[in-house]
Each structure stands twice: as structure tokens, then as C-alpha cells.
Design an enzyme around this catalytic site. Structure first.
Site, PDB file in Angstrom:
ATOM      1  N   CYS A   2       0.824  -1.217   0.000  1.00  3.82           N
ATOM      2  CA  CYS A   2       0.000   0.000   0.000  1.00  3.82           C
ATOM      3  C   CYS A   2       0.862   1.272   0.000  1.00  3.82           C
ATOM      4  CB  CYS A   2      -0.873   0.041   1.232  1.00  3.82           C
ATOM      5  SG  CYS A   2      -1.886  -1.405   1.454  1.00  3.82           S
ATOM      6  N   ARG A  27       5.160  -0.254  -6.130  1.00  6.13           N
ATOM      7  CA  ARG A  27       5.099  -0.994  -4.867  1.00  6.13           C
ATOM      8  C   ARG A  27       4.108  -2.152  -4.925  1.00  6.13           C
ATOM      9  NH1 ARG A  27       6.757   2.150  -0.284  1.00  6.13           N
ATOM     10  NH2 ARG A  27       5.211   1.091   0.958  1.00  6.13           N
ATOM     11  N   TRP A  75      -3.132  -2.599  -1.398  1.00  9.03           N
ATOM     12  CA  TRP A  75      -2.789  -4.000  -1.678  1.00  9.03           C
ATOM     13  C   TRP A  75      -3.603  -4.810  -0.691  1.00  9.03           C
ATOM     14  CZ3 TRP A  75      -0.240  -8.182   0.754  1.00  9.03           C
ATOM     15  CH2 TRP A  75       0.237  -9.167  -0.121  1.00  9.03           C
ATOM     16  N   ASN A  99      -1.914   2.406   5.838  1.00  7.04           N
ATOM     17  CA  ASN A  99      -1.056   1.263   5.494  1.00  7.04           C
ATOM     18  C   ASN A  99      -0.866   0.451   6.767  1.00  7.04           C
ATOM     19  OD1 ASN A  99      -0.728   2.329   2.979  1.00  7.04           O
ATOM     20  ND2 ASN A  99       1.441   2.872   3.228  1.00  7.04           N
ATOM     21  N   GLY A 100      -0.829  -0.871   6.630  1.00  3.97           N
ATOM     22  CA  GLY A 100      -0.607  -1.708   7.808  1.00  3.97           C
ATOM     23  C   GLY A 100      -1.856  -2.506   8.130  1.00  3.97           C
ATOM     24  N   GLU A 484      17.526 -18.019  -6.520  1.00  3.09           N
ATOM     25  CA  GLU A 484      17.181 -16.657  -6.906  1.00  3.09           C
ATOM     26  C   GLU A 484      16.676 -16.620  -8.356  1.00  3.09           C
ATOM     27  OE1 GLU A 484      16.506 -13.878  -5.791  1.00  3.09           O
ATOM     28  OE2 GLU A 484      16.944 -12.412  -7.348  1.00  3.09           O
ATOM     29  N   LYS A 488      13.019 -15.364  -9.564  1.00  2.00           N
ATOM     30  CA  LYS A 488      12.829 -14.291 -10.554  1.00  2.00           C
ATOM     31  C   LYS A 488      11.862 -14.742 -11.640  1.00  2.00           C
ATOM     32  CE  LYS A 488      14.377 -11.940  -8.976  1.00  2.00           C
ATOM     33  NZ  LYS A 488      14.396 -11.058  -7.910  1.00  2.00           N
ATOM     34  N   GLU A 491       8.202 -15.064 -10.318  1.00  2.00           N
ATOM     35  CA  GLU A 491       7.581 -13.779  -9.992  1.00  2.00           C
ATOM     36  C   GLU A 491       7.031 -13.058 -11.208  1.00  2.00           C
ATOM     37  OE1 GLU A 491       9.692 -11.239  -6.637  1.00  2.00           O
ATOM     38  OE2 GLU A 491      11.104 -11.979  -8.117  1.00  2.00           O
ATOM     39  N   HIS A 507      17.319 -37.106  -5.125  1.00  2.00           N
ATOM     40  CA  HIS A 507      16.608 -37.420  -3.881  1.00  2.00           C
ATOM     41  C   HIS A 507      15.126 -37.061  -3.976  1.00  2.00           C
ATOM     42  CE1 HIS A 507      20.351 -38.461  -1.949  1.00  2.00           C
ATOM     43  NE2 HIS A 507      20.866 -37.362  -2.472  1.00  2.00           N
ATOM     44  N   LYS A 603       6.180  -4.301  -3.738  1.00  2.00           N
ATOM     45  CA  LYS A 603       7.616  -4.031  -3.671  1.00  2.00           C
ATOM     46  C   LYS A 603       8.117  -4.022  -2.236  1.00  2.00           C
ATOM     47  CE  LYS A 603      11.634  -2.975  -5.302  1.00  2.00           C
ATOM     48  NZ  LYS A 603      12.364  -4.118  -5.887  1.00  2.00           N
TER      49      LYS A 603
HETATM   50  C1  F6R Z   1      12.066 -10.596  -5.216  1.00  2.00           C
HETATM   51  C2  F6R Z   1      11.789  -9.540  -4.277  1.00  2.00           C
HETATM   52  C3  F6R Z   1      11.405  -9.911  -2.885  1.00  2.00           C
HETATM   53  C4  F6R Z   1      12.206  -9.043  -1.902  1.00  2.00           C
HETATM   54  C5  F6R Z   1      11.722  -9.295  -0.463  1.00  2.00           C
HETATM   55  C6  F6R Z   1      12.522  -8.522   0.538  1.00  2.00           C
HETATM   56  O1  F6R Z   1      12.353 -10.104  -6.468  1.00  2.00           O
HETATM   57  O2  F6R Z   1      11.858  -8.403  -4.605  1.00  2.00           O
HETATM   58  O3  F6R Z   1      11.592 -11.261  -2.627  1.00  2.00           O
HETATM   59  O4  F6R Z   1      13.545  -9.336  -2.037  1.00  2.00           O
HETATM   60  O5  F6R Z   1      10.368  -8.935  -0.363  1.00  2.00           O
HETATM   61  O6  F6R Z   1      12.430  -7.164   0.311  1.00  2.00           O
HETATM   62  P1  F6R Z   1      13.436  -6.152   0.971  1.00  2.00           P
HETATM   63  O7  F6R Z   1      14.777  -6.411   0.403  1.00  2.00           O
HETATM   64  O8  F6R Z   1      12.910  -4.795   0.605  1.00  2.00           O
HETATM   65  O9  F6R Z   1      13.402  -6.408   2.446  1.00  2.00           O
END
Ligand code: F6R
Length: 608
Positions: A2, A27, A75, A99-100, A484, A488, A491, A507, A603
């Protein structure tokens, strides 16, 4: 997640608020709204499900010249994404954005319903508006009503409140969710994220935990929760418009992948010294003696930050022979009973510096007396403010929801910390020089990889974009890169992708290999080459569709091969990772997805 914006001044608020919400789009959100008041207190509240562009269309039909207002991108947490659940919410004389999460909203709702309040939405936020309204009587001012309500709520909030009979002020409050106030001569801006303020003012005040502010045009007064006045420290915001624009790239993600040579240089600048072949870190606030005493490192983060920690842990344990590193997922650690050995330093890793679970772990570790260092990008963020010291990664705003440049620099920052500790512990000059030289060359090598493989990776992505499942595998330092890379891909392409340690395939996961899957095998040209190759051959033998990525020049049998030309040996996993970032980007593009704002994702994950 949010986003909040607010404005009070002498210009039309609607346009400024919608412009601010556009900046917060990255975000992640599913509905948006803005509410403004005219000078007689008449409210205009427009809300839309979907994108800010849809809200902007509604605004054209409902245009007002009001010069005070608040706005929000939501959100969904309590209640589905819909217009009725979108903020701002109005109850009685109160309109607010939040927010929250208000955890005791059900109890509060029952009390308010008994008093005759009716609620239209499924949200906790509307209950909060009702609570403030219930305390806002003719002999109470708005500040007292807000403070009274905040004393009754349990949960987290960043809040902006307006009252219809006081159209000259916005009250904002923070507990667990960030808010920034921007000040200009006759205007005041409010935002949950500095990117919404850029271009309006660079004079900002970061609200601290538990603070409440009464914002008027060009003026702000701070209070604590008991209504005691506080002094305000205005700072200069160091970010510019250029950093939050696409600069000719089709998407922020592609721009951010391409930026990595430069952002990595920014992370290393002033910290890597080729003249003395050493590393140094200014902000960790630790003496050489304290560094020498470190025996354990615990790295805490979520998602990509966690994988960056996993990769860094391999390097740090390689630099030193008496340090053990453990890497923890913040959402798990915070609720587990865990033990921290003596002489532990915690690295708290977060791009946004606002991730709720990571922040909670920071609190818990500090409570146990552990020295906590931040590996953070967002300057002035909650984590950056609460740690005992740390390393800013300096990659500039990361706008794409999927993290790219932050990962590379988080690893580099933790590597720098590992080297600084290793130096204090007396690492040999020759070994240290090798690491320093490789790190110094890394930005150039990333540049080279992007220039040499991007076209072929884009072509490959087209061929594999129609699969629905993928397995990524790697050994040693390429295992976290497989994790990772798979994250990616899932996502932004919505392909189900899993990362595995290559040795683990037999396994269990190898049972999945069939025509609906493709496999990405990461093969380093090192002592594990033969073993990694065997894992690939096992998949080939079961009819797998393998893309091999390797820095070995030996021929590899696979459906497709991406060859990296580099003579790096230690930090080469970061080059593999860049290839996987490009691959995920081009698969997502081919599938026609919203690359920068993938569905359901936010984000900055400011709720747990
Ligand atoms: C993946 C991604 C998320 C963030 C995670 C932590 O592409 O962006 O997995 O890495 O939400 O976010 P931060 O680094 O802001 O604590």
C-alpha cells in the site's frame, strides 16, 4: 505494498495526489483512491479498482480545485480488491488512508456497531475511521481524537487523516509503516515512500516510530502518542528524477538489470582500495578488536535478500577459518525459539528497509543484545535507522517489483563486510588481494556478460516461454543463484519454477522431469564441474529439456547452452545470476505480462 500520499497547499490537490500515486505504483497494489476537501469541508472521494490510470480517468469527470487531500494505493489484506474496500474510507466526519493492519479491528468494530456505526467495507481501515469519529466530539480536537484512537488500536499503521470540518490540516501517524513529510514554503506533501516527493521538494522529515504530526500548508508540528510536542529534524532528500525514470528502457526491470555495472561500482566506491589491496567500511561502527572477536554471523532477510545472504555466506566462510555463518528467513526466525551464540553479528538485509518480518527480527535480535548491521538500500528507512551500523548498498531507487540490482549489491556489501572481518583476523595479503582484484573487476565483467549474451538469452526466452514448469539447479555458490533465478522467473513469468541443489535432484525432484518442464543447469568451471555435469546428464537421460549455463569452454550436451566468457573464479556466480535475470525478463515479456508490477506482488512488504 500500500502507498500513501497527501497534499495541503495552494494548488489543485487531485493532480498532485494522482501523480504521487503513479510514482508509488511500483510498490504493487490493486485499487486506488483520492479524497479532497474544499474550503467549506465538502468531500470528494474517488476510488477505482485496478490501476491509477483508471482513477485518473474518473478524476477527469470529478475534477475539483480543492487544495487539501489524501490518496492511497491499496494491496488487499482485509477484503477483496474492490471499490468498496479501496481507500480513502469515510466514517462520519473522518476520512483516512492507512497502510498496515489493525489487528483488533473485529473487537473495535463490535463496540462501534453497538454504538450505532454502520460499515460499508470489509476493511480494518474503515473501523479505524469509525473509531476516530467516535472520539471526535465537539469539545475534542482532531489531534486528540486521532491520539485517543491510536491508544486503543493494536497493530501497525501509517496513517493520514482529514476531518470535514477542519479543511486546513492533515494528521499523520506512524507505527510500523513509514511516512515522510515534505516541506516547501506554502505546501506540505505526505508520502509513504520518498519517490512520491521527488520533484516537489527535497526538504523532508522522516516520521519516527510512534510520532504523530499535524500538517498544515508549509508547516508541521510533531507530537508523541501522549500529545507531548516534539522537535522536528528536517533533512535534505538525496534522490533525483533521473533515478526514477525509465531512460529509454521498455521496463524498469530491464533498466535496473543494465544498471548493475554502475550500481555495483557505487556499492564498492570508497570501500575497495586497490592501492593497498584492502577493503574498508565506514558505517559499521566496529573497532578492529571487535571485528577480530566475531565468531558467528547471522544473516536475516526475505526473498531475494535471503538468497543474497545465502550466496554471501559461502564467500564469507571462504575468507575466514573461524567464522560460521547462518542465514535465516525473517518470517521464520521471528517466531521461532532460537539461540544466538556469543560473538555474533547480525546482518539485516533489506532493499526497502521496511520489510515487516525483517524489521521484527531486527527488534528481536537487538533485544537479545546482538550487534545488528544493516545491509540496506533505502536511505533513512526504518531498518537503516534502527540498526547499530551498516552498509548502504547505494543502488538508487529500485522501482521494478522484482529485485535485480539490489541482489548484486547486497552480495557485494556482505562480501565487503566479510573481507573487513577477514582483514582484522589477519587474512594473508596475497589471498586478500585476489578477492579485492576480482571484486574490482566484477562491474566490468557484468557489463561484458550483458553485452555478449543478452540477444541470445532473449532468443532463448522466446523458445521456452510456453512451458509452465521449470527446475533450476546448481551446486555450491550456484545453488543460491538457482534459488534466486527460479524466484525471478516465477515472480514475473508466473511459470512454476523451483530451485534445487543439483546434488539433491536424485533425492526427489528428478521425478518431475517430463515434457512439461524445462531445466536450467548452472555449471561452474571449478572443482565441481564433473559432478554438476553428471547431474545434467542424469536429466538429459530422462528426456529433460536442459538449458545449460556455464563459464566452462568445454562442449556441453544440452538442448541449449549459454556460454560465459570470463576469467573470474570467485565471484562468477553473480554473472550467472545476471543471465538468469535477463532470461526471466524476456520470458515475462514474451508472455505479455506486466513485467514491472507482477500480479499479487508488492515491492515493499510492510505487513507480515
Ligand atoms: C524478489 C523480491 C522480494 C524481496 C523481499 C525482501 O524479487 O523483490 O523477494 O527481495 O520482499 O524485500 P526487501 O529487500 O525490501 O526487504
Amino acid at each position: 505494498m500500500c502507498g500513501i500520499v497527501g497534499y495541503i497547499g495552494n494548488r489543485e490537490a487531485q493532480g498532485i495526489l494522482i501523480g504521487g500515486l503513479k510514482r508509488l505504483e511500483y510498490r504493487g497494489y490493486d485499487s486506488a483512491g483520492v479524497a479532497t476537501l474544499n474550503s467549506t469541508g465538502e468531500l470528494t472521494n474517488i476510488r477505482a479498482q485496478g490501476k491509477v490510470a483508471q482513477l485518473a480517468e474518473l478524476q477527469v469527470k470529478n475534477r475539483k480545485t480543492d487544495s487539501i487531500g489524501i490518496g492511497h494505493t491499496r494491496w488487499a489484506t482485509h477484503g477483496a480488491p474492490s471499490v468498496k474496500n479501496a481507500h480513502p474510507h469515510t466514517v462520519g466526519r473522518i476520512t483516512l488512508v492507512h497502510n498496515g493492519i489493525i489487528e483488533n479491528y473485529q473487537d473495535l468494530k463490535h463496540i462501534l456497531v453497538d454504538k450505532g456505526y454502520e460499515f460499508q467495507s470489509d476493511t480494518d481501515t474503515e473501523v479505524l475511521a469509525g473509531l476516530i469519529d467516535s472520539l471526535y466530539s465537539d469539545d475534542t480536537n482532531l489531534l486528540d481524537a486521532v491520539l485517543g484512537a491510536l491508544r486503543l488500536v493494536v497493530g501497525a499503521y501509517g496513517l493520514a487523516v482529514i476531518a470535514h470540518d477542519t479543511p486546513d490540516q492533515i494528521i499523520v501517524a506512524r507505527s510500523g509503516s513509514p511516512l515522510i513529510i515534505g516541506l516547501d514554503d506554502e505546501e506540505t506533501f505526505i508520502a509513504s515512500d520518498a519517490s512520491a516527493l521527488i520533484g516537489h521538494t527535497d526538504q523532508v522529515l522522516y516520521l519516527k516510530e510512534g510520532e504523530v504530526a499535524v500538517c498544515k500548508a508549509g508547516d508541521v508540528q510533531l507530537y508523541d502518542i501522549k500529545a507531548n510536542p516534539l522537535s522536528a529534524a528536517v533533512e535534505t532528500l538525496e534522490a533525483d528524477m533521473q533515478a526514477i525514470q525509465k531512460e529509454g528502457y521498455e521496463h524498469f526491470l530491464l533498466k535496473e538489470i543494465h544498471e548493475q555495472p554502475d550500481t555495483l561500482r557505487a556499492t564498492l566506491a570508497g570501500r575497495l582500495h586497490l592501492d593497498t589491496m584492502t577493503a574498508s567500511l565506514g558505517g559499521i561502527n566496529m573497532t578492529a578488536e571487535e571485528l577480530r572477536a566475531v565468531k558467528n554471523i547471522v544473516i536475516v532477510g526475505c526473498g531475494t535478500a535471503n538468497y543474497a545472504g545465502q550466496l554471501a555466506s559461502y564467500f564469507i566462510e571462504q575468507f575466514t577459518d573461524d567464522i560460521s555463518v547462518r542465514v535465516e528467513i525473517a518470517s521464520e526466525l521471528r517466531y521461532r525459539s532460537f539461540h544466538v551464540a556469543d560473538n555474533t553479528v547480525a546482518l539485516i538485509v533489506s532493499q526497502s528497509g521496511e520489510t515487516a518480518d525483517t524489521l521484527a527480527c531486527l527488534g528481536e535480535l537487538k533485544r537479545r543484545g546482538v550487534r545488528c548491521l544493516g545491509i540496506v538500500n533505502a536511505v533513512g528507512s526504518s531498518i537503516a535507522r534502527e540498526v547499530d551500523g551498516g552498509v548502504y548498498v547505494h543502488v538508487g531507487p529500485e522501482i521494478s517489483v522484482a529485485s535485480s540490482k539490489a541482489f548484486t549489491s547486497q552480495v557485494a556489501a556482505m562480501v565487503l563486510f566479510g573481507l573487513v572481518v577477514a582483514q582484522a583476523k589477519g587474512i594473508g595479503a596475497k589471498e586478500l588481494a585476489e578477492y579485492v582484484q576480482e571484486l574490482d573487476r566484477l562491474p566490468f565483467e557484468i557489463e561484458k556478460v550483458i553485452n555478449t549474451v543478452e540477444d541470445s538469452v532473449a532468443h532463448l526466452a522466446k523458445e521456452y516461454a510456453s512451458y509452465e514448469h521449470a527446475l533450476y539447479m546448481g551446486r555450491d555458490t550456484l545453488y543460491p543463484v538457482a534459488l534466486e533465478g527460479a524466484l525471478k522467473l516465477k515472480e514475473i513469468s508466473y511459470i512454476q519454477a523451483e530451485g534445487h541443489a543439483a546434488g539433491e535432484l536424485k533425492h526427489g525432484p528428478i521425478a518431475l522431469v517430463d515434457d512439461s518442464f524445462f531445466e536450467v543447469a548452472l555449471i561452474a568451471d571449478n572443482w565441481l564441474y564433473e559432478k554438476s555435469l553428471s547431474n545434467l546428464i542424469e536429466v538429459n537421460a530422462r528426456g529433460g529439456h536442459v538449458i545449460a549455463i556455464t563459464n566452462s569452454q568445454k562442449p556441453i550436451e544440452a538442448e541449449a547452452v549459454v556460454q560465459l566468457n570470463t576469467d573470474l573464479t570467485v565471484f562468477v556466480p553473480l554473472l550467472f545470476n545476471v543471465v538468469l535475470q535477463l532470461f526471466a525478463y524476456y520470458v515475462s515479456l514474451e508472455r505479455g505480462n506486466d513485467v514491472d508490477q507482477p500480479r499479487n506482488l508488492a515491492k515493499s512488504v510492510t505487513v507480515e
